[in-house]
Design a protein around this motif. Structure first.
Motif, PDB file in Angstrom:
ATOM      1  N   ASN A  37      11.590  64.492  67.769  1.00 34.72           N
ATOM      2  CA  ASN A  37      12.756  63.617  67.873  1.00 34.72           C
ATOM      3  C   ASN A  37      13.456  63.867  69.199  1.00 34.72           C
ATOM      4  O   ASN A  37      14.206  64.822  69.346  1.00 34.72           O
ATOM      5  CB  ASN A  37      13.727  63.837  66.714  1.00 34.72           C
ATOM      6  CG  ASN A  37      14.916  62.898  66.795  1.00 34.72           C
ATOM      7  OD1 ASN A  37      14.938  61.976  67.612  1.00 34.72           O
ATOM      8  ND2 ASN A  37      15.906  63.122  65.957  1.00 34.72           N
ATOM      9  N   CYS A  39      15.443  61.598  70.438  1.00 38.07           N
ATOM     10  CA  CYS A  39      16.647  60.769  70.399  1.00 38.07           C
ATOM     11  C   CYS A  39      17.881  61.668  70.365  1.00 38.07           C
ATOM     12  O   CYS A  39      17.791  62.862  70.044  1.00 38.07           O
ATOM     13  CB  CYS A  39      16.647  59.869  69.165  1.00 38.07           C
ATOM     14  SG  CYS A  39      15.190  58.804  68.997  1.00 38.07           S
ATOM     15  N   ILE A  43      16.987  61.059  63.017  1.00 38.89           N
ATOM     16  CA  ILE A  43      16.151  59.989  62.478  1.00 38.89           C
ATOM     17  C   ILE A  43      15.478  60.494  61.211  1.00 38.89           C
ATOM     18  O   ILE A  43      15.483  61.692  60.913  1.00 38.89           O
ATOM     19  CB  ILE A  43      15.078  59.521  63.486  1.00 38.89           C
ATOM     20  CG1 ILE A  43      14.134  60.680  63.847  1.00 38.89           C
ATOM     21  CG2 ILE A  43      15.732  58.926  64.722  1.00 38.89           C
ATOM     22  CD1 ILE A  43      12.958  60.258  64.720  1.00 38.89           C
ATOM     23  N   TRP A  44      14.923  59.568  60.455  1.00 36.34           N
ATOM     24  CA  TRP A  44      14.143  59.903  59.260  1.00 36.34           C
ATOM     25  C   TRP A  44      12.748  59.307  59.441  1.00 36.34           C
ATOM     26  O   TRP A  44      12.508  58.145  59.077  1.00 36.34           O
ATOM     27  CB  TRP A  44      14.808  59.340  58.002  1.00 36.34           C
ATOM     28  CG  TRP A  44      16.030  60.086  57.563  1.00 36.34           C
ATOM     29  CD1 TRP A  44      17.269  60.070  58.135  1.00 36.34           C
ATOM     30  CD2 TRP A  44      16.122  60.978  56.441  1.00 36.34           C
ATOM     31  NE1 TRP A  44      18.132  60.882  57.452  1.00 36.34           N
ATOM     32  CE2 TRP A  44      17.463  61.452  56.404  1.00 36.34           C
ATOM     33  CE3 TRP A  44      15.218  61.413  55.468  1.00 36.34           C
ATOM     34  CZ2 TRP A  44      17.907  62.347  55.439  1.00 36.34           C
ATOM     35  CZ3 TRP A  44      15.659  62.296  54.510  1.00 36.34           C
ATOM     36  CH2 TRP A  44      16.981  62.761  54.491  1.00 36.34           C
ATOM     37  N   PRO A  45      11.810  60.049  60.059  1.00 31.02           N
ATOM     38  CA  PRO A  45      10.449  59.523  60.193  1.00 31.02           C
ATOM     39  C   PRO A  45       9.849  59.195  58.829  1.00 31.02           C
ATOM     40  O   PRO A  45      10.150  59.853  57.819  1.00 31.02           O
ATOM     41  CB  PRO A  45       9.690  60.667  60.864  1.00 31.02           C
ATOM     42  CG  PRO A  45      10.753  61.437  61.579  1.00 31.02           C
ATOM     43  CD  PRO A  45      11.942  61.367  60.684  1.00 31.02           C
ATOM     44  N   TRP A  82       6.739  55.578  61.499  1.00 30.41           N
ATOM     45  CA  TRP A  82       7.871  54.931  62.172  1.00 30.41           C
ATOM     46  C   TRP A  82       9.130  55.762  61.965  1.00 30.41           C
ATOM     47  O   TRP A  82       9.139  56.730  61.212  1.00 30.41           O
ATOM     48  CB  TRP A  82       8.074  53.513  61.655  1.00 30.41           C
ATOM     49  CG  TRP A  82       8.553  53.382  60.235  1.00 30.41           C
ATOM     50  CD1 TRP A  82       9.862  53.238  59.802  1.00 30.41           C
ATOM     51  CD2 TRP A  82       7.749  53.359  59.040  1.00 30.41           C
ATOM     52  NE1 TRP A  82       9.912  53.127  58.432  1.00 30.41           N
ATOM     53  CE2 TRP A  82       8.629  53.197  57.932  1.00 30.41           C
ATOM     54  CE3 TRP A  82       6.376  53.468  58.793  1.00 30.41           C
ATOM     55  CZ2 TRP A  82       8.182  53.146  56.613  1.00 30.41           C
ATOM     56  CZ3 TRP A  82       5.931  53.417  57.484  1.00 30.41           C
ATOM     57  CH2 TRP A  82       6.815  53.257  56.417  1.00 30.41           C
ATOM     58  N   ALA A  83      10.202  55.367  62.642  1.00 29.76           N
ATOM     59  CA  ALA A  83      11.492  56.053  62.518  1.00 29.76           C
ATOM     60  C   ALA A  83      12.473  55.167  61.768  1.00 29.76           C
ATOM     61  O   ALA A  83      12.584  53.975  62.057  1.00 29.76           O
ATOM     62  CB  ALA A  83      12.050  56.391  63.885  1.00 29.76           C
ATOM     63  N   ARG A  84      13.190  55.780  60.820  1.00 29.97           N
ATOM     64  CA  ARG A  84      14.326  55.109  60.192  1.00 29.97           C
ATOM     65  C   ARG A  84      15.594  55.623  60.857  1.00 29.97           C
ATOM     66  O   ARG A  84      15.715  56.817  61.133  1.00 29.97           O
ATOM     67  CB  ARG A  84      14.345  55.409  58.686  1.00 29.97           C
ATOM     68  CG  ARG A  84      13.176  54.784  57.936  1.00 29.97           C
ATOM     69  CD  ARG A  84      13.082  55.283  56.509  1.00 29.97           C
ATOM     70  NE  ARG A  84      12.599  56.664  56.448  1.00 29.97           N
ATOM     71  CZ  ARG A  84      12.458  57.351  55.321  1.00 29.97           C
ATOM     72  NH1 ARG A  84      12.785  56.811  54.158  1.00 29.97           N
ATOM     73  NH2 ARG A  84      11.991  58.589  55.353  1.00 29.97           N
ATOM     74  N   THR A  85      16.527  54.738  61.107  1.00 27.65           N
ATOM     75  CA  THR A  85      17.762  55.129  61.790  1.00 27.65           C
ATOM     76  C   THR A  85      18.977  54.705  60.981  1.00 27.65           C
ATOM     77  O   THR A  85      18.900  53.830  60.122  1.00 27.65           O
ATOM     78  CB  THR A  85      17.848  54.485  63.190  1.00 27.65           C
ATOM     79  OG1 THR A  85      18.033  53.059  63.059  1.00 27.65           O
ATOM     80  CG2 THR A  85      16.596  54.753  64.001  1.00 27.65           C
ATOM     81  N   ILE A 145       8.711  54.653  70.897  1.00 29.39           N
ATOM     82  CA  ILE A 145       7.731  55.625  70.391  1.00 29.39           C
ATOM     83  C   ILE A 145       6.655  55.815  71.450  1.00 29.39           C
ATOM     84  O   ILE A 145       6.149  54.841  72.016  1.00 29.39           O
ATOM     85  CB  ILE A 145       7.071  55.157  69.082  1.00 29.39           C
ATOM     86  CG1 ILE A 145       8.091  54.988  67.965  1.00 29.39           C
ATOM     87  CG2 ILE A 145       5.983  56.149  68.646  1.00 29.39           C
ATOM     88  CD1 ILE A 145       7.482  54.516  66.652  1.00 29.39           C
ATOM     89  N   PHE A 256       9.656  60.206  69.512  1.00 33.76           N
ATOM     90  CA  PHE A 256      10.617  59.126  69.317  1.00 33.76           C
ATOM     91  C   PHE A 256      11.655  59.191  70.441  1.00 33.76           C
ATOM     92  O   PHE A 256      12.122  60.271  70.799  1.00 33.76           O
ATOM     93  CB  PHE A 256      11.286  59.265  67.950  1.00 33.76           C
ATOM     94  CG  PHE A 256      10.325  59.144  66.804  1.00 33.76           C
ATOM     95  CD1 PHE A 256       9.893  57.910  66.360  1.00 33.76           C
ATOM     96  CD2 PHE A 256       9.808  60.286  66.200  1.00 33.76           C
ATOM     97  CE1 PHE A 256       8.982  57.806  65.304  1.00 33.76           C
ATOM     98  CE2 PHE A 256       8.907  60.194  65.152  1.00 33.76           C
ATOM     99  CZ  PHE A 256       8.485  58.952  64.704  1.00 33.76           C
TER     100      PHE A 256
END
Length: 261
Positions: A37, A39, A43-45, A82-85, A145, A256
């Motif tokens: 991460n 960022c 995040i929640w991959p 994927w990443a959840r934001t 990504i 990410f």
């Protein structure tokens, strides 16, 4: 993954157990995914296999800024990450509501991420025993990504860097923008929809009369995505510059927000 390309991903999966790290996995020849991460926010991959079996990495987890997590991927595995934001967990911890990439409110995903969402897609040990991978903006964009093949067996001349380093949210046309609704993200562009999701027409979705590579080409919107992210899928038939292969035994670093390195 859109129907036009799903056949290219072999939907095979061996059992896998989630772990924070797997010492010796690389030496044993097992593919290891390392998620970083980069960022400035948590995040929640999420992961989803190409069939109904349990996804690698347990399906989803929390990842703080600057943190890394590694887990194995068995030969034959095909799926996406994927990443959840903008995620808020329920007090019970049983559910998770995310501003982007949400998978039905689950902490550990068994459904795909709600678009718009940037996807990293893999087939391990596919045709001729090679790995196939890409980063896709076909379902839109939420965060950048980057996918880099690493390890002693990697041939740098053939195992290319797949990814979207550019900030598509900063370039997103008004008609495709998704605005945040809570906290410091309220009113800011947190994701950029694909033209297919926004307009639903055959031209943008590569369906109906536009359902083949000869009848569905780039549009002004996919060209915008491609200009920002040359090494990512911008629409369904963007194969020649967007799918990468690597020999068996490679390890993969998935970053990410790679532009913030």
């Amino acid at each position: 993954m859109e129907a036009a390309r799903i056949a290219s991903f072999l939907l095979l999966l061996a059992g896998v157990v989630w772990s924070r790290a797997q010492p010796g996995a690389e030496a044993a020849g097992t593919t290891v995914f390392t998620l970083r991460n980069n960022c400035t926010f948590t995040i929640w991959p999420a992961t989803l296999s190409g069939n109904s079996a349990v996804a690698v990495g347990g399906g989803g987890f929390e990842l703080a800024p600057g943190a890394n997590v590694s887990f194995p991927g068995p030969t034959g595995w095909s799926g996406r990450l994927w990443a959840r934001t903008g995620c808020v967990a329920a007090a019970s911890g049983a559910s998770l509501a995310c501003a982007t990439g949400d998978c039905g409110g689950a902490v550990r995903c068994t459904l795909g991420g709600a678009p718009p969402v940037t996807l990293a897609e893999f087939t391990l040990g596919g045709a001729d025993g090679k790995d196939f991978y890409d980063v896709s903006l076909v379902d839109g964009y939420n965060v950048g990504i980057g996918v880099a093949a690493t390890g002693a067996r990697v041939n740098s001349s053939t195992c290319g860097y797949a990814g979207c380093v550019g900030d598509v949210n900063a370039l997103c046309p008004a008609e495709l923008q998704v605005a945040g609704k809570e906290g410091d993200q309220e009113g800011k562009t947190v994701a950029c929809r694909s033209a297919c999701e926004a307009f639903g027409t055959a031209e943008y979705c590569c369906t109906g009369a536009h359902g083949g590579p000869n009848s569905c080409g780039p549009t002004k919107y996919s060209r915008l995505f491609k200009a920002a992210c040359p090494a990512a899928y911008s629409y369904a038939y963007d194969d020649p510059t967007s799918t990468f292969t690597c020999g068996a035994g490679a390890q993969y670093l998935i970053t990410f927000c790679p532009a913030q390195q």
